[in-house]
Design a protein around this motif. Structure first.
Motif, PDB file in Angstrom:
ATOM      1  N   GLY A  99     -10.992  79.820 -14.292  1.00 28.49           N
ATOM      2  CA  GLY A  99     -10.479  79.390 -12.992  1.00 28.49           C
ATOM      3  C   GLY A  99     -11.266  79.990 -11.834  1.00 28.49           C
ATOM      4  O   GLY A  99     -11.723  79.264 -10.944  1.00 28.49           O
ATOM      5  N   VAL A 100     -11.446  81.313 -11.851  1.00 26.44           N
ATOM      6  CA  VAL A 100     -12.148  81.941 -10.710  1.00 26.44           C
ATOM      7  C   VAL A 100     -13.629  81.569 -10.703  1.00 26.44           C
ATOM      8  O   VAL A 100     -14.212  81.341  -9.634  1.00 26.44           O
ATOM      9  N   ALA A 101     -14.226  81.483 -11.889  1.00 22.21           N
ATOM     10  CA  ALA A 101     -15.655  81.113 -11.938  1.00 22.21           C
ATOM     11  C   ALA A 101     -15.833  79.684 -11.446  1.00 22.21           C
ATOM     12  O   ALA A 101     -16.777  79.384 -10.698  1.00 22.21           O
ATOM     13  N   GLY A 102     -14.913  78.799 -11.850  1.00 21.97           N
ATOM     14  CA  GLY A 102     -15.001  77.410 -11.403  1.00 21.97           C
ATOM     15  C   GLY A 102     -14.876  77.305  -9.893  1.00 21.97           C
ATOM     16  O   GLY A 102     -15.665  76.621  -9.236  1.00 21.97           O
ATOM     17  N   ALA A 103     -13.886  77.996  -9.337  1.00 26.76           N
ATOM     18  CA  ALA A 103     -13.675  77.954  -7.883  1.00 26.76           C
ATOM     19  C   ALA A 103     -14.910  78.483  -7.152  1.00 26.76           C
ATOM     20  O   ALA A 103     -15.370  77.907  -6.158  1.00 26.76           O
ATOM     21  N   THR A 104     -15.462  79.585  -7.646  1.00 29.31           N
ATOM     22  CA  THR A 104     -16.630  80.198  -7.004  1.00 29.31           C
ATOM     23  C   THR A 104     -17.836  79.265  -7.047  1.00 29.31           C
ATOM     24  O   THR A 104     -18.524  79.063  -6.039  1.00 29.31           O
ATOM     25  N   LEU A 105     -18.087  78.691  -8.218  1.00 32.72           N
ATOM     26  CA  LEU A 105     -19.279  77.848  -8.350  1.00 32.72           C
ATOM     27  C   LEU A 105     -19.126  76.544  -7.579  1.00 32.72           C
ATOM     28  O   LEU A 105     -20.095  76.028  -7.015  1.00 32.72           O
ATOM     29  N   GLN A 106     -17.914  76.020  -7.530  1.00 30.91           N
ATOM     30  CA  GLN A 106     -17.696  74.810  -6.727  1.00 30.91           C
ATOM     31  C   GLN A 106     -17.972  75.112  -5.252  1.00 30.91           C
ATOM     32  O   GLN A 106     -18.535  74.293  -4.536  1.00 30.91           O
ATOM     33  N   GLY A 107     -17.613  76.323  -4.838  1.00 28.21           N
ATOM     34  CA  GLY A 107     -17.895  76.730  -3.460  1.00 28.21           C
ATOM     35  C   GLY A 107     -19.374  76.946  -3.233  1.00 28.21           C
ATOM     36  O   GLY A 107     -19.955  76.452  -2.263  1.00 28.21           O
ATOM     37  N   SER A 232     -14.337  91.116 -12.716  1.00 27.02           N
ATOM     38  CA  SER A 232     -15.079  90.009 -12.097  1.00 27.02           C
ATOM     39  C   SER A 232     -14.208  89.272 -11.088  1.00 27.02           C
ATOM     40  O   SER A 232     -14.664  88.935  -9.985  1.00 27.02           O
ATOM     41  N   ALA A 233     -12.948  89.038 -11.484  1.00 28.29           N
ATOM     42  CA  ALA A 233     -12.046  88.323 -10.577  1.00 28.29           C
ATOM     43  C   ALA A 233     -11.842  89.119  -9.290  1.00 28.29           C
ATOM     44  O   ALA A 233     -11.813  88.549  -8.186  1.00 28.29           O
ATOM     45  N   ALA A 234     -11.749  90.422  -9.428  1.00 31.23           N
ATOM     46  CA  ALA A 234     -11.561  91.273  -8.242  1.00 31.23           C
ATOM     47  C   ALA A 234     -12.777  91.191  -7.321  1.00 31.23           C
ATOM     48  O   ALA A 234     -12.637  91.072  -6.091  1.00 31.23           O
ATOM     49  N   VAL A 235     -13.974  91.237  -7.900  1.00 34.74           N
ATOM     50  CA  VAL A 235     -15.203  91.149  -7.086  1.00 34.74           C
ATOM     51  C   VAL A 235     -15.263  89.799  -6.370  1.00 34.74           C
ATOM     52  O   VAL A 235     -15.570  89.719  -5.175  1.00 34.74           O
ATOM     53  N   LEU A 236     -14.950  88.737  -7.105  1.00 33.85           N
ATOM     54  CA  LEU A 236     -15.010  87.404  -6.493  1.00 33.85           C
ATOM     55  C   LEU A 236     -13.984  87.264  -5.375  1.00 33.85           C
ATOM     56  O   LEU A 236     -14.253  86.647  -4.346  1.00 33.85           O
ATOM     57  N   LEU A 237     -12.828  87.869  -5.577  1.00 31.24           N
ATOM     58  CA  LEU A 237     -11.806  87.823  -4.541  1.00 31.24           C
ATOM     59  C   LEU A 237     -12.270  88.580  -3.291  1.00 31.24           C
ATOM     60  O   LEU A 237     -12.081  88.112  -2.160  1.00 31.24           O
ATOM     61  N   ASN A 304     -11.383  79.957   0.113  1.00 27.84           N
ATOM     62  CA  ASN A 304     -11.534  80.696  -1.149  1.00 27.84           C
ATOM     63  C   ASN A 304     -10.655  81.945  -1.227  1.00 27.84           C
ATOM     64  O   ASN A 304     -10.420  82.452  -2.321  1.00 27.84           O
ATOM     65  N   ARG A 305     -10.220  82.439  -0.083  1.00 21.29           N
ATOM     66  CA  ARG A 305      -9.324  83.599  -0.112  1.00 21.29           C
ATOM     67  C   ARG A 305      -7.988  83.223  -0.757  1.00 21.29           C
ATOM     68  O   ARG A 305      -7.295  84.055  -1.324  1.00 21.29           O
ATOM     69  N   VAL A 306      -7.640  81.953  -0.690  1.00 22.62           N
ATOM     70  CA  VAL A 306      -6.429  81.461  -1.364  1.00 22.62           C
ATOM     71  C   VAL A 306      -6.815  80.884  -2.736  1.00 22.62           C
ATOM     72  O   VAL A 306      -6.169  81.147  -3.740  1.00 22.62           O
ATOM     73  N   LEU A 307      -7.896  80.121  -2.697  1.00 22.82           N
ATOM     74  CA  LEU A 307      -8.265  79.356  -3.890  1.00 22.82           C
ATOM     75  C   LEU A 307      -8.607  80.250  -5.080  1.00 22.82           C
ATOM     76  O   LEU A 307      -8.202  79.963  -6.222  1.00 22.82           O
ATOM     77  N   ILE A 308      -9.351  81.315  -4.857  1.00 22.75           N
ATOM     78  CA  ILE A 308      -9.795  82.146  -5.991  1.00 22.75           C
ATOM     79  C   ILE A 308      -8.609  82.827  -6.703  1.00 22.75           C
ATOM     80  O   ILE A 308      -8.467  82.684  -7.923  1.00 22.75           O
ATOM     81  N   PRO A 309      -7.732  83.523  -5.977  1.00 22.16           N
ATOM     82  CA  PRO A 309      -6.605  84.124  -6.707  1.00 22.16           C
ATOM     83  C   PRO A 309      -5.676  83.092  -7.338  1.00 22.16           C
ATOM     84  O   PRO A 309      -5.167  83.286  -8.442  1.00 22.16           O
ATOM     85  N   MET A 310      -5.510  81.974  -6.627  1.00 20.49           N
ATOM     86  CA  MET A 310      -4.621  80.948  -7.181  1.00 20.49           C
ATOM     87  C   MET A 310      -5.257  80.270  -8.397  1.00 20.49           C
ATOM     88  O   MET A 310      -4.557  79.889  -9.342  1.00 20.49           O
TER      89      MET A 310
END
Lengths: 363, 403
Positions: A99-107, A232-237, A304-310
């Motif tokens: 989920g977080v990798a997908g959101a990040t890469l889409q961004g 990783s999720a924490a860094v991306l957030l 992304n501040r909402v999208l990544i954690p969600m």
């Protein structure tokens, strides 16, 4: 920089979502999703081939926190603690990672159709796993398969990034195209190994690994994957705000104080690390990294501040749910969770695309 | 887009459509007349016209008319059998077992050539005794070597050469190796290819288009079907007498086993469990392992749990199935012994009867998974585990071979 042919994220209609602030969206959405994740996890914990009364499941969980509870069977406790719980945690971690990798890469790619596979991580993981199985390395030590898959995933993403950064000039368009080419190349390697492999058993192993699954996940898999994924999720957030600015374009981001090159590398590397850890313990589970961030973006907007954690919570929820169905639908036999996520995810995703055509187009 | 461009595109589409139609029509095989097989020096054949009903598969035109049944470049073959002369009433060969009940033989009274068999690919006419045989299946290779002299099996797949999967690997090491590509089979100029149901329809069609006679036979798991396969293949190969003799041998071993095992009570619940990577597999109903378990006097725990065929399961599934005995029909090269050890280390399995009593056994996988009479040997192996007092001596190591 804007990759040729990609839809512009400048056209985000942020005003739709500005009416509710980031903090409010998180404050409402995150507890709801978290509650759903916990509820589904508890339900999942009480379902399985071994019939364990829900009350016993509750007592076993409570006893883990040192609370005095009525007696329950030793086997029941072992099934919950040693079989179901690690599997659910691994499932949640994998979903979170995708989920977080997908959101990040889409961004990063400014493309809602991007998924973690785009930078070669999944294909690299597949090659690593297939090599481990084909050469018999899986019999050498317990975690050989996840180790090879993880190494393959990271090597592939480094290769894709290296190609995109050749000559010291990094380009997202080149990264995308390099990802496509490397994916095709690695897919060919997997196919070649499958074709040339004379052992039926190894072939069966490979095909099942490629279908993605969480069967026989143990605490060892939790320990190797979950810390990496959570980190990783924490860094991306933490980098979510910078990612928002990168989506506006490099110049805009730079003018806002973002170190564009470094941020992009860290985002890519972290997304690759999370996906690599997920692929290592679950094989290639399709559609989660694409569909979850996409659905949540339609609901919550592109911030992304909402999208990544969600997306982390949404991915966890989706994979736990899919795995629960996979392991109970034909019990005591099992279905493959990777097949199920695609079966369920694809039609749902298409339905959503059709229903929200105009909104999707604007993204 | 201009009108001119649209016109060009329209013309191109029409042209493409026409080309596609042409290609489709040229791919259809011509309505080949059924011709009598050519009479050759090596395999004189009948000159009777074979009447093939409409629904039957037409096989022979190319092979039978343009190629001799025994390829000219064949290695010196044994003296061919007496010519299947165009005698309207060929002299019947002595047959011990009646062929009436053998599924797949169209006319059990016909012991001459040509003869017809009904495979999964329809009714096939075998014009003469096939001297160059390919089967493209380990189970069929094993049966073929029991029925015909070894030199008549001209090529085998890599699995048949692999001792992990094949019970006849030692006999075929020098043979030409074929692959899934039909061309590798065609290159060996076989008189006949007997395939399993797992051989692709496209592969069968490709071989037939190349003029190769193909019979696709069933491969079922029960002992009766094994005997049927032996007799049917013996008929196809023109070795009815040997097939009858061999069927008796297999039947005798099976009967001797079942005479003991069918009377045993209580029957233990047996689970055939394997692990590849992290995935656990069990064999339920309609699986080869399941048939072996039943023959050996056990109850297939996976079948009892409603599992059909070979399916994946979880540790929880193993707990629920609660087997008295676990057998691991997995090659040792694929970690069978390590898997056995690991089962004893899983705390959650500690109360499972098989684990509790130390009844977990690694067995020879190729006796349990092959689709041939070798499953009888697997059942004999298992019976020794289930009923050691009744089977104190090891079973015969092998079966007889054709001479």
């Amino acid at each position: 920089m804007q990759a040729a042919g990609l839809p512009s994220f400048r056209s985000y209609r942020l005003h739709h979502y500005r009416q509710i602030g980031v903090a409010a969206r998180l404050a409402i959405g995150a507890p709801i999703l978290l509650l759903l994740v916990l509820t589904v996890a508890l339900v999942s914990l009480s379902l399985g081939p071994v019939d364990i009364p829900t009350s016993h499941v509750a007592w076993i969980v409570l006893s883990a926190f040192g609370i005095d509870v009525p007696a329950f069977g030793r086997t029941e406790q072992l099934v919950i603690e040693q079989i179901r719980l690690p599997r659910i945690i691994v499932g949640a971690s994998v979903g979170m990672a995708l989920g977080v990798a997908g959101a990040t890469l889409q961004g990063l790619f400014r493309n809602p159709m991007a998924d973690p596979g785009i930078i070669g991580v999944s294909a690299g993981g597949a090659v690593g796993a297939v090599v481990a199985i084909a050469t018999g390395m899986t019999g050498l030590f317990f975690l050989a398969l996840p180790a090879f898959a993880f190494a393959g995933a990271i090597a592939a993403s480094l290769l894709v990034y290296g190609i995109a950064a050749v000559g010291g000039h990094f380009s997202m368009a080149t990264l995308l195209l390099a990802g496509v080419a490397v994916n095709a190349f690695l897919g060919a390697i997997v196919s070649a190994i499958i074709i040339l492999l004379p052992d039926n058993e190894a072939l069966r192993e490979i095909l099942f690994w490629l279908a993605g699954g969480l069967d026989s996940r143990a605490w060892e898999h939790v320990w190797i994957a979950t810390p990496l994924i959570l980190g990783s999720a924490a860094v991306l957030l933490l980098l979510a705000r910078d990612l928002n600015l990168l989506m506006l374009g490099d110049d805009e981001a730079r003018s806002m104080g973002v170190r564009v090159g470094l941020t992009r590398v860290v985002l890519l590397a972290t997304a690759a690390l999370a996906t690599g850890a997920a692929v290592a313990v679950s094989g290639t589970i399709a559609f989660v990294g694409l569909v979850i961030p996409h659905i949540l973006r339609l609901i919550l907007g592109p911030d992304n501040r909402v999208l990544i954690p969600m997306s982390a919570l949404g991915g966890a929820l989706f994979v736990i749910l899919a795995d629960t169905v996979a392991r109970t639908i034909i019990e005591p036999a099992e279905f493959r969770v990777g097949v199920l996520t695609a079966f369920v995810g694809a039609p749902f995703f298409l339905l959503l695309l059709i229903k929200n055509k105009r909104q999707v187009y604007s993204l | 887009m201009s009108i001119q461009q649209l016109r060009i595109i329209g013309v191109l589409v029409v042209l493409l459509f026409a080309l596609a139609l042409t290609a489709c029509s040229s791919n259809e095989p011509p309505p080949a007349p059924v011709e009598p097989p050519a009479q050759t020096a090596t395999t004189p054949s009948t000159t009777e016209v074979v009447e093939v009903p409409e629904e039957q598969v037409e096989i022979e035109p190319v092979a039978a008319t343009e190629e001799p049944i025994s390829a000219p470049d064949a290695a010196p073959a044994p003296e061919p059998e007496p010519a299947p002369a165009p005698d309207p009433e060929p002299e019947p060969e002595p047959v011990k077992r009646p062929l009436d009940s053998v599924r797949g033989i169209v006319d059990p009274t016909n012991s001459g050539w040509p003869r017809e068999v009904e495979g999964l690919n329809g009714i096939v006419t075998v014009p003469a005794k096939p001297l160059r045989i390919i089967t493209a299946s380990v189970g069929h290779d094993e049966m073929t070597l029991a029925l015909v002299p070894e030199e008549r099996l001209v090529a085998v797949g890599s699995a048949t050469k692999n001792a992990t999967y094949s019970n006849v690997a030692a006999l075929v090491q020098e043979k030409v190796e074929i692959s899934r590509d039909p061309e590798t089979i065609v290159a060996q100029s076989p008189d006949i290819v007997v395939t399993s149901p797992f051989f692709s329809v496209e592969g069968v069609e490709a071989l037939q288009r190349a003029g190769i006679l193909v019979v696709q036979t069933e491969l079922k798991h029960d002992p009766e079907a094994r005997i049927n396969s032996i007799l049917l293949m013996g008929y196809i190969f023109g070795e009815e007498e040997r097939a009858s003799e061999f069927a008796d041998e297999v039947q005798a071993r099976y009967d001797a086993l079942v005479a003991v095992t069918s009377a045993k009570e209580p029957m233990p619940r047996v689970l055939a469990l394997t692990q590849y990577s992290d995935t656990l597999w069990v064999a339920g109903s309609n699986s080869t392992e399941g048939g072996v378990i039943t023959a050996a006097g056990g109850i297939n725990a996976a079948e009892e749990a409603g599992i059909e065929g070979n399916q994946t399961t979880s540790l929880e599934g193993v707990i629920v199935m609660a087997p008295d005995i676990i057998i691991i029909p997995q090659p040792v090269e694929f970690g069978a012994e390590e898997f056995r050890q690991s089962l004893f280390e899983i705390e959650a399995l500690a109360e499972t009867p098989a684990i509790k009593n130390g009844n977990v056994h690694v067995v020879e996988s190729k006796h349990f998974t092959t689709l041939s009479y070798w499953n009888i040997r697997g059942a004999e192996d298992l019976a020794r585990i289930l009923w050691p007092d009744d089977f104190p001596n090891p079973p015969a190591d092998t079966f007889s071979l054709a001479e």
